[in-house]
Design an enzyme around this catalytic site. Structure first.
Site, PDB file in Angstrom:
ATOM      1  N   HIS A 121      52.883-128.830  -0.467  1.00  0.00           N
ATOM      2  CA  HIS A 121      54.052-128.667  -1.322  1.00  0.00           C
ATOM      3  C   HIS A 121      53.675-128.482  -2.786  1.00  0.00           C
ATOM      4  CE1 HIS A 121      53.628-132.849  -2.824  1.00  0.00           C
ATOM      5  NE2 HIS A 121      53.211-133.091  -1.583  1.00  0.00           N
ATOM      6  N   ASP A 122      54.404-127.584  -3.446  1.00  0.00           N
ATOM      7  CA  ASP A 122      54.332-127.368  -4.890  1.00  0.00           C
ATOM      8  C   ASP A 122      53.025-126.751  -5.357  1.00  0.00           C
ATOM      9  OD1 ASP A 122      56.951-128.697  -5.395  1.00  0.00           O
ATOM     10  OD2 ASP A 122      55.863-130.458  -4.707  1.00  0.00           O
ATOM     11  N   GLY A 139      49.030-131.485  -2.529  1.00  0.00           N
ATOM     12  CA  GLY A 139      50.226-131.114  -3.282  1.00  0.00           C
ATOM     13  C   GLY A 139      49.940-130.837  -4.746  1.00  0.00           C
TER      14      GLY A 139
END
Length: 268
Positions: A121-122, A139
């Protein structure tokens, strides 16, 4: 005309571009947008608020746009964007962003995400990046253009990897890597510059020479890093590659800058 196998599941609301191929038993979610010429092989799942640019190819058993492996995620409307002509190989996983990271995970154009690689994520992955088999990005990792992350390498959350860097296979990366740096080791340490990548990029010899001299000066001495950055800027500033390296260091991040081992400094 798009070629969609009868066994594929296309949920209502999905946007399918021209000349898209979707193979048997693949699932395309309701908030997915597939650009023109996308190829989805059999047994692929593309979910979430995901957009795949023109010409993207996704191979069997890859999962793209799934919810992040982050306990803080609570269903916020985050997204995943993949640029044109990127190739996502078997069993690779690319996850949505989170509220804590701007609600966006992004992979650039012309990337190769090899089998079993993971983009968490991200993450912000640039263009022309290669993640070799089983490479893992934690992340919020930022990866610059034209970077290679070797097989079985693992990159810690929040790490920044500068453009043109090379991460060796089975390397654990817990600190930021300068542009054009080359790192290896159980815990990554700089082992010099990615000279092969610099030459393949057809960069001017004088710029590469200036970067090599700046690298040596930057990691020579025991005075504070900021003092060495200022010294290198005064001596080598104005060379494009040197300026990018110094800009990367000055920008800072959540992790320290990866440095050479003492013996590497002595022999560089």
């Amino acid at each position: 005309m798009s070629a969609i196998h009868p066994s594929a599941v296309i949920e209502p609301g999905a946007e399918i571009g021209a000349d898209v191929t979707i193979g048997p038993f693949s699932v395309i979610g309701s908030n997915v947008c597939l650009g023109d010429g996308v190829e989805i092989h059999p047994h692929v799942v593309v979910g979430g608020r995901t957009s795949l640019g023109a010409g993207v190819k996704v191979f069997p058993h890859a999962t793209v746009g799934m919810v992040p492996q982050d306990l803080k995620y609570h269903g916020e409307p985050s997204r995943l964007e993949v640029g044109a002509n990127t190739v996502i190989r078997e069993n690779a996983t690319l996850h949505l962003g989170t509220e804590g990271g701007g609600l966006l995970t992004k992979v650039g154009s012309n990337c190769l995400i090899m089998a079993n690689a993971h983009v968490a994520h991200d993450c912000m992955v640039g263009n022309n990046v290669i993640l070799v088999n089983c490479a893992t990005l934690g992340g919020h990792v930022h990866v610059g253009d034209n970077t290679i992350v070797g097989g079985l390498a693992a990159v810690h959350q929040w790490v920044r990897i500068g453009e043109g860097a090379m991460v060796g296979g089975m390397t654990g990366v817990e600190n930021d890597i300068i542009p054009y740096g080359m790192v290896t080791g159980n815990r990554a340490r700089l082992g010099g510059l990615n000279l092969v990548g610099l030459r393949r990029a057809n960069l001017p010899r004088e710029d590469i020479h200036a970067l090599r001299n700046a690298y040596k000066a930057l990691f020579d001495g025991d005075d504070p890093l900021q003092a060495r950055v200022d010294r290198v800027a005064a001596e080598f500033g104005g060379s494009p590659l040197v300026d990018r390296m110094l800009e990367f260091i000055r920008a800072g991040g959540d992790r320290a800058i990866c440095t050479p081992r003492l013996r590497d400094r002595e022999t560089e």
